[in-house]
Design a protein around this motif. Structure first.
Motif, PDB file in Angstrom:
ATOM      1  N   GLU A  16      17.976 -91.078  57.324  1.00 22.09           N
ATOM      2  CA  GLU A  16      17.431 -90.015  56.474  1.00 22.09           C
ATOM      3  C   GLU A  16      18.467 -88.925  56.227  1.00 22.09           C
ATOM      4  O   GLU A  16      18.642 -88.467  55.093  1.00 22.09           O
ATOM      5  N   LEU A  17      19.175 -88.518  57.260  1.00 18.03           N
ATOM      6  CA  LEU A  17      20.188 -87.476  57.117  1.00 18.03           C
ATOM      7  C   LEU A  17      21.345 -87.930  56.233  1.00 18.03           C
ATOM      8  O   LEU A  17      21.833 -87.160  55.400  1.00 18.03           O
ATOM      9  N   THR A  18      21.784 -89.163  56.408  1.00 18.54           N
ATOM     10  CA  THR A  18      22.884 -89.642  55.567  1.00 18.54           C
ATOM     11  C   THR A  18      22.411 -89.861  54.131  1.00 18.54           C
ATOM     12  O   THR A  18      23.148 -89.558  53.192  1.00 18.54           O
ATOM     13  N   ASP A  19      21.178 -90.351  53.947  1.00 18.56           N
ATOM     14  CA  ASP A  19      20.635 -90.548  52.597  1.00 18.56           C
ATOM     15  C   ASP A  19      20.511 -89.225  51.842  1.00 18.56           C
ATOM     16  O   ASP A  19      20.704 -89.172  50.633  1.00 18.56           O
ATOM     17  N   LYS A  20      20.205 -88.158  52.564  1.00 12.02           N
ATOM     18  CA  LYS A  20      20.059 -86.839  51.940  1.00 12.02           C
ATOM     19  C   LYS A  20      21.404 -86.121  51.817  1.00 12.02           C
ATOM     20  O   LYS A  20      21.470 -84.990  51.353  1.00 12.02           O
ATOM     21  N   ASP A  21      22.469 -86.784  52.267  1.00 11.05           N
ATOM     22  CA  ASP A  21      23.836 -86.281  52.119  1.00 11.05           C
ATOM     23  C   ASP A  21      24.039 -84.907  52.765  1.00 11.05           C
ATOM     24  O   ASP A  21      24.657 -84.021  52.187  1.00 11.05           O
ATOM     25  N   VAL A  22      23.516 -84.737  53.981  1.00 13.09           N
ATOM     26  CA  VAL A  22      23.712 -83.483  54.697  1.00 13.09           C
ATOM     27  C   VAL A  22      24.604 -83.673  55.927  1.00 13.09           C
ATOM     28  O   VAL A  22      24.619 -82.841  56.827  1.00 13.09           O
ATOM     29  N   VAL A  23      25.355 -84.772  55.954  1.00 13.14           N
ATOM     30  CA  VAL A  23      26.255 -85.048  57.068  1.00 13.14           C
ATOM     31  C   VAL A  23      27.680 -85.206  56.552  1.00 13.14           C
ATOM     32  O   VAL A  23      27.912 -85.312  55.355  1.00 13.14           O
ATOM     33  N   GLN A  24      28.604 -85.225  57.489  1.00  8.59           N
ATOM     34  CA  GLN A  24      30.001 -85.418  57.130  1.00  8.59           C
ATOM     35  C   GLN A  24      30.642 -86.413  58.082  1.00  8.59           C
ATOM     36  O   GLN A  24      30.173 -86.583  59.208  1.00  8.59           O
ATOM     37  N   ALA A  25      31.682 -87.033  57.643  1.00 10.81           N
ATOM     38  CA  ALA A  25      32.410 -87.974  58.488  1.00 10.81           C
ATOM     39  C   ALA A  25      33.160 -87.212  59.581  1.00 10.81           C
ATOM     40  O   ALA A  25      33.590 -86.076  59.382  1.00 10.81           O
ATOM     41  N   VAL A  26      33.290 -87.860  60.721  1.00  7.38           N
ATOM     42  CA  VAL A  26      34.012 -87.286  61.854  1.00  7.38           C
ATOM     43  C   VAL A  26      35.128 -88.251  62.230  1.00  7.38           C
ATOM     44  O   VAL A  26      34.873 -89.427  62.458  1.00  7.38           O
ATOM     45  N   ASP A  27      36.339 -87.754  62.281  1.00  7.47           N
ATOM     46  CA  ASP A  27      37.478 -88.566  62.688  1.00  7.47           C
ATOM     47  C   ASP A  27      37.912 -88.078  64.055  1.00  7.47           C
ATOM     48  O   ASP A  27      38.564 -87.038  64.170  1.00  7.47           O
ATOM     49  N   SER A  28      37.514 -88.793  65.107  1.00  5.31           N
ATOM     50  CA  SER A  28      37.802 -88.360  66.465  1.00  5.31           C
ATOM     51  C   SER A  28      38.329 -89.521  67.291  1.00  5.31           C
ATOM     52  O   SER A  28      37.638 -90.533  67.471  1.00  5.31           O
ATOM     53  N   ASP A  29      39.540 -89.367  67.813  1.00  6.00           N
ATOM     54  CA  ASP A  29      40.107 -90.381  68.692  1.00  6.00           C
ATOM     55  C   ASP A  29      39.275 -90.517  69.969  1.00  6.00           C
ATOM     56  O   ASP A  29      39.138 -91.611  70.508  1.00  6.00           O
ATOM     57  N   VAL A  30      38.714 -89.402  70.445  1.00  2.00           N
ATOM     58  CA  VAL A  30      37.898 -89.426  71.658  1.00  2.00           C
ATOM     59  C   VAL A  30      36.638 -90.253  71.433  1.00  2.00           C
ATOM     60  O   VAL A  30      36.273 -91.098  72.248  1.00  2.00           O
ATOM     61  N   ILE A  31      35.974 -90.022  70.308  1.00  2.00           N
ATOM     62  CA  ILE A  31      34.766 -90.790  69.996  1.00  2.00           C
ATOM     63  C   ILE A  31      35.124 -92.259  69.810  1.00  2.00           C
ATOM     64  O   ILE A  31      34.472 -93.141  70.358  1.00  2.00           O
TER      65      ILE A  31
ATOM     66  N   ASN B 289      35.640 -93.985  73.080  1.00  2.00           N
ATOM     67  CA  ASN B 289      34.532 -94.024  74.028  1.00  2.00           C
ATOM     68  C   ASN B 289      33.220 -94.580  73.494  1.00  2.00           C
ATOM     69  O   ASN B 289      32.328 -94.897  74.279  1.00  2.00           O
ATOM     70  N   VAL B 290      33.108 -94.703  72.190  1.00  2.00           N
ATOM     71  CA  VAL B 290      31.877 -95.226  71.601  1.00  2.00           C
ATOM     72  C   VAL B 290      32.216 -96.541  70.897  1.00  2.00           C
ATOM     73  O   VAL B 290      32.977 -96.550  69.938  1.00  2.00           O
ATOM     74  N   PRO B 291      31.658 -97.650  71.372  1.00  2.00           N
ATOM     75  CA  PRO B 291      31.955 -98.943  70.754  1.00  2.00           C
ATOM     76  C   PRO B 291      31.635 -98.946  69.252  1.00  2.00           C
ATOM     77  O   PRO B 291      30.710 -98.270  68.798  1.00  2.00           O
ATOM     78  N   ALA B 292      32.397 -99.707  68.500  1.00  2.00           N
ATOM     79  CA  ALA B 292      32.273 -99.740  67.036  1.00  2.00           C
ATOM     80  C   ALA B 292      30.853-100.059  66.568  1.00  2.00           C
ATOM     81  O   ALA B 292      30.397 -99.518  65.560  1.00  2.00           O
ATOM     82  N   GLN B 293      30.126-100.916  67.293  1.00  2.00           N
ATOM     83  CA  GLN B 293      28.777-101.277  66.854  1.00  2.00           C
ATOM     84  C   GLN B 293      27.804-100.104  66.956  1.00  2.00           C
ATOM     85  O   GLN B 293      26.708-100.165  66.416  1.00  2.00           O
ATOM     86  N   TYR B 294      28.197 -99.024  67.625  1.00  2.00           N
ATOM     87  CA  TYR B 294      27.346 -97.840  67.746  1.00  2.00           C
ATOM     88  C   TYR B 294      27.848 -96.674  66.896  1.00  2.00           C
ATOM     89  O   TYR B 294      27.422 -95.543  67.088  1.00  2.00           O
ATOM     90  N   ARG B 295      28.752 -96.986  65.970  1.00  2.00           N
ATOM     91  CA  ARG B 295      29.268 -95.964  65.056  1.00  2.00           C
ATOM     92  C   ARG B 295      29.014 -96.402  63.617  1.00  2.00           C
ATOM     93  O   ARG B 295      29.163 -97.573  63.278  1.00  2.00           O
ATOM     94  N   ASP B 296      28.670 -95.446  62.797  1.00  2.69           N
ATOM     95  CA  ASP B 296      28.493 -95.707  61.370  1.00  2.69           C
ATOM     96  C   ASP B 296      29.839 -96.093  60.766  1.00  2.69           C
ATOM     97  O   ASP B 296      30.883 -95.557  61.144  1.00  2.69           O
ATOM     98  N   LYS B 297      29.819 -97.037  59.823  1.00  5.86           N
ATOM     99  CA  LYS B 297      31.066 -97.486  59.188  1.00  5.86           C
ATOM    100  C   LYS B 297      31.781 -96.352  58.464  1.00  5.86           C
ATOM    101  O   LYS B 297      32.998 -96.378  58.303  1.00  5.86           O
ATOM    102  N   GLU B 298      31.020 -95.357  58.025  1.00  3.32           N
ATOM    103  CA  GLU B 298      31.607 -94.194  57.340  1.00  3.32           C
ATOM    104  C   GLU B 298      31.894 -93.049  58.308  1.00  3.32           C
ATOM    105  O   GLU B 298      32.260 -91.962  57.880  1.00  3.32           O
ATOM    106  N   ASN B 299      31.662 -93.265  59.605  1.00  4.59           N
ATOM    107  CA  ASN B 299      31.863 -92.253  60.653  1.00  4.59           C
ATOM    108  C   ASN B 299      31.002 -91.007  60.471  1.00  4.59           C
ATOM    109  O   ASN B 299      31.370 -89.922  60.891  1.00  4.59           O
TER     110      ASN B 299
END
Length: 189
Positions: free
Chosen positions: A85-100, A103-113
């Motif tokens: 819902e949040l991404t569909d309403k375009d109220v989020v932004q991509a996050v580019d974090s080496d730490v994330i 520590n967070v496997p790819a299957q638990y991250r959105d393809k657009e970050n």
């Protein structure tokens, strides 16, 4: 419109250097007793105060209304349907974090970050041994459509976000036709 970082667990967001601040504003769908201990521990360890606005629904609409003037830095959600819902309403932004990323496997991250998750929800099936008998380890959601369970299933509304997520997962794994057949079987029971 200001875009926000969305999370399923707030702690990882503070690993990103861009989030370093004296205070952070969190909008949360979680129940206070579940997350306040985490916020308190975070403040104790970092000195960063966490201001939280708790809600049961409507955060996406609130963020749209607030637009670029929203005080929210982070949204802590309860499941994938809220993230969508949040991404569909375009109220989020991509996050580019080496730490994330480390520590967070790819299957638990959105393809657009635009979001990531650190926890998963277990979907348990409970049964009355008196009425249903003991369910074995091989029991799965597909079995709920079996005629032997007619009149023995209690569930939330099909429109509840948790069930919407379950049906979405079934579609992703089994396709629309098979999921529709399964839903019709569950309805008939």
């Amino acid at each position: 419109m200001k875009k926000l970082l969305t999370l399923s667990a707030i702690a990882a967001s503070f690993a990103a250097p861009a989030m370093a601040a004296e205070e952070v504003n969190v909008y949360s769908y979680r129940q206070p007793f579940l997350v306040e201990p985490m916020f308190n521990e975070f403040t104790k360890e970092t000195g960063i105060k966490v201001n939280v606005k708790f809600a049961k629904k409507g955060l996406a609409e609130k963020l749209q209304q607030e637009g670029e003037y929203s005080p929210a830095d982070v949204v802590l959600t309860t499941d994938i349907s809220r993230l969508a819902e949040l991404t569909d309403k375009d109220v989020v932004q991509a996050v580019d974090s080496d730490v994330i990323n480390a520590n967070v496997p790819a299957q638990y991250r959105d393809k657009e970050n635009e979001w990531f998750a650190l926890t998963l929800r277990t979907r348990n099936v409970y049964s009355s041994r008196d009425r249903v008998g003991k369910l074995g380890a091989e029991f799965n959601y597909a079995d709920l459509a079996n005629p032997e369970y007619k009149g023995k299933i209690c569930t939330r509304s099909g429109k509840h976000p948790y069930n919407v997520s379950l049906v979405s997962s079934m579609i992703a794994h089994h396709g629309e036709a098979e999921t529709k057949e399964w839903l019709e079987g569950v309805k008939a029971t």
